[in-house]
Design a protein around this motif. Structure first.
Motif, PDB file in Angstrom:
ATOM      1  N   THR A  17      39.062  26.452  40.165  1.00 30.32           N
ATOM      2  CA  THR A  17      37.435  26.325  40.691  1.00 30.32           C
ATOM      3  C   THR A  17      37.202  27.562  41.638  1.00 30.32           C
ATOM      4  O   THR A  17      38.225  27.774  42.357  1.00 30.32           O
ATOM      5  CB  THR A  17      37.166  25.039  41.329  1.00 30.32           C
ATOM      6  N   ARG A  49      35.845  30.938  30.920  1.00 34.40           N
ATOM      7  CA  ARG A  49      34.871  30.024  30.270  1.00 34.40           C
ATOM      8  C   ARG A  49      35.009  28.674  31.030  1.00 34.40           C
ATOM      9  O   ARG A  49      35.860  28.239  31.778  1.00 34.40           O
ATOM     10  CB  ARG A  49      35.018  29.681  28.780  1.00 34.40           C
ATOM     11  N   ARG A  50      33.588  27.882  31.290  1.00 37.15           N
ATOM     12  CA  ARG A  50      33.359  26.906  32.089  1.00 37.15           C
ATOM     13  C   ARG A  50      33.375  25.600  31.327  1.00 37.15           C
ATOM     14  O   ARG A  50      32.911  25.552  30.198  1.00 37.15           O
ATOM     15  CB  ARG A  50      32.005  27.027  32.767  1.00 37.15           C
ATOM     16  N   GLU A  51      34.283  24.812  31.805  1.00 42.00           N
ATOM     17  CA  GLU A  51      34.585  23.287  31.323  1.00 42.00           C
ATOM     18  C   GLU A  51      34.244  22.257  32.194  1.00 42.00           C
ATOM     19  O   GLU A  51      34.885  22.118  33.099  1.00 42.00           O
ATOM     20  CB  GLU A  51      35.739  23.142  30.785  1.00 42.00           C
ATOM     21  N   GLY A  52      32.877  21.898  32.304  1.00 43.72           N
ATOM     22  CA  GLY A  52      32.445  21.166  33.298  1.00 43.72           C
ATOM     23  C   GLY A  52      32.531  21.784  34.531  1.00 43.72           C
ATOM     24  O   GLY A  52      31.917  22.904  34.912  1.00 43.72           O
ATOM     25  N   ARG A  53      33.079  21.345  35.798  1.00 41.20           N
ATOM     26  CA  ARG A  53      33.026  22.154  36.839  1.00 41.20           C
ATOM     27  C   ARG A  53      34.332  23.024  37.136  1.00 41.20           C
ATOM     28  O   ARG A  53      34.486  23.848  38.290  1.00 41.20           O
ATOM     29  CB  ARG A  53      33.414  20.922  38.414  1.00 41.20           C
ATOM     30  N   ARG A  54      35.154  22.966  36.125  1.00 39.10           N
ATOM     31  CA  ARG A  54      36.330  23.907  36.113  1.00 39.10           C
ATOM     32  C   ARG A  54      36.438  25.091  35.204  1.00 39.10           C
ATOM     33  O   ARG A  54      35.373  25.082  34.388  1.00 39.10           O
ATOM     34  CB  ARG A  54      37.539  23.188  35.715  1.00 39.10           C
ATOM     35  N   LEU A  55      36.900  26.158  35.684  1.00 34.14           N
ATOM     36  CA  LEU A  55      37.128  27.220  34.889  1.00 34.14           C
ATOM     37  C   LEU A  55      38.510  27.467  34.130  1.00 34.14           C
ATOM     38  O   LEU A  55      39.440  27.154  34.554  1.00 34.14           O
ATOM     39  CB  LEU A  55      36.796  28.573  35.827  1.00 34.14           C
ATOM     40  N   ARG A  56      38.245  27.707  32.674  1.00 32.80           N
ATOM     41  CA  ARG A  56      39.240  27.943  31.955  1.00 32.80           C
ATOM     42  C   ARG A  56      39.407  29.657  31.473  1.00 32.80           C
ATOM     43  O   ARG A  56      38.238  29.940  31.222  1.00 32.80           O
ATOM     44  CB  ARG A  56      39.477  27.182  30.734  1.00 32.80           C
ATOM     45  N   THR A  58      39.831  32.642  28.848  1.00 37.95           N
ATOM     46  CA  THR A  58      39.733  32.935  27.845  1.00 37.95           C
ATOM     47  C   THR A  58      41.150  33.701  27.268  1.00 37.95           C
ATOM     48  O   THR A  58      41.913  33.734  27.979  1.00 37.95           O
ATOM     49  CB  THR A  58      38.607  33.968  27.572  1.00 37.95           C
TER      50      THR A  58
END
Length: 291
Positions: A17, A49-56, A58
């Motif tokens: 995050t 890419r954003r998944e909820g509050r977390r960043l993943r 690409t």
């Protein structure tokens, strides 16, 4: 692109995050977010890419993260090298060791060296030969202890020890072993084998030259994995002699393979002897003198 952007980017990847990364970097979120956007704009691709509050990451972000780790590792290694350049025997020895040597011969070597030079600090890295070669090329290591076969014309190579290859496994695999204690290619042809991945092609050629096809049940990159699987009875491990740790092999039998072409050399390698730190030079010289 600046180094601080790479550090910001890596912190976000590792924390997951922007909030966590900002806390780790002791800065506020808005300038950190702005730096990430500037980095993506400069690279011309989306890194997260954003998944909820977390960043993943690409796919592009994953590739860039690998490059960033390499670059930051090189910078840190260079800074450490400069810091200890004039410290001589009080410096840091950064050395990589293949798994088949790390738990046996290397323990003896490093213990002896440490007794003679108690002020030296160590950074030890594990990996297969080609991983350690890449770390040498990116200046993350001073020295590496590796095994043949490999090709590295850009390295300075000092041979340390030539070893035979052994067939190792639980006793039921060797019930029909010949009485002279040597295992032939013909004997191994009917048995499931556990081998180093980069030796697979070599073994294949040796078996084919003898008119057989090897039954390779498992290939891997780690000597201790090969030993553990052999101990569980998965098959016969094909290993260099020094990879066998006696304490871990009480249930295993070991036989030399009767093929002179199946051997391996332990080497100590570096990029350039002129660039070695005093600590690395002392360790390399000790091993060359011992052998």
């Amino acid at each position: 692109m600046e180094l601080r952007q790479l550090r910001y980017f890596s912190a976000v990847v590792e924390e997951g995050t922007v909030t966590g990364a900002a806390r780790r970097l002791n800065m506020t979120q808005p300038p950190l977010t702005a730096q990430l956007h500037a980095l993506e704009e400069e690279l011309g691709c989306t890194l997260f890419r954003r998944e909820g509050r977390r960043l993943r990451l690409t796919d592009a972000g994953q590739t860039f993260y690998q490059r960033a780790c390499t670059i930051l590792g090189m910078c840190n290694a260079t800074a450490a090298e400069m810091e200890h350049f004039q410290e001589g025997t009080a410096g840091t020895l950064r050395i990589g060791v293949v798994s088949s040597v790390q738990g046996t011969l290397f323990l003896e070597w490093i213990t002896e060296f440490s007794s003679a030079h108690p002020q030296i600090r160590y950074e030890l890295y594990s990996g297969n030969t080609y991983q350690l070669l890449e770390q040498l090329r990116t200046s993350q290591l001073d020295l590496a202890i590796v095994r043949t076969p490999f090709s590295a014309p850009d390295m300075v190579i000092h041979p340390l020890r030539m070893e035979s290859i052994l067939a190792v496994g639980i006793s039921p695999w060797f019930q029909d072993a010949p009485p002279d204690g040597k295992i032939s290619i013909r004997f191994l042809a009917g048995k499931p084998l556990i081998v180093y991945r980069r030796w697979e092609e070599i073994l294949q050629s040796r078996f084919e030259a003898a008119g057989y096809t090897p039954n390779i049940r498992c290939s891997n990159d780690d000597a201790q994995t090969t030993l553990a699987l052999a101990k569980k009875g998965l098959g016969i491990g094909i290993l260099p002699a020094s990879a066998i740790i006696s304490d871990n092999c009480t249930l295993l039998s070991a036989y030399p393979i009767d093929d002179k072409t199946l051997s391996t050399e332990i080497d100590i390698i570096c990029r350039s002897t002129d660039q070695l730190s005093q600590a690395a030079r002392l360790f390399r010289d000790m091993l060359i003198e011992k052998m």
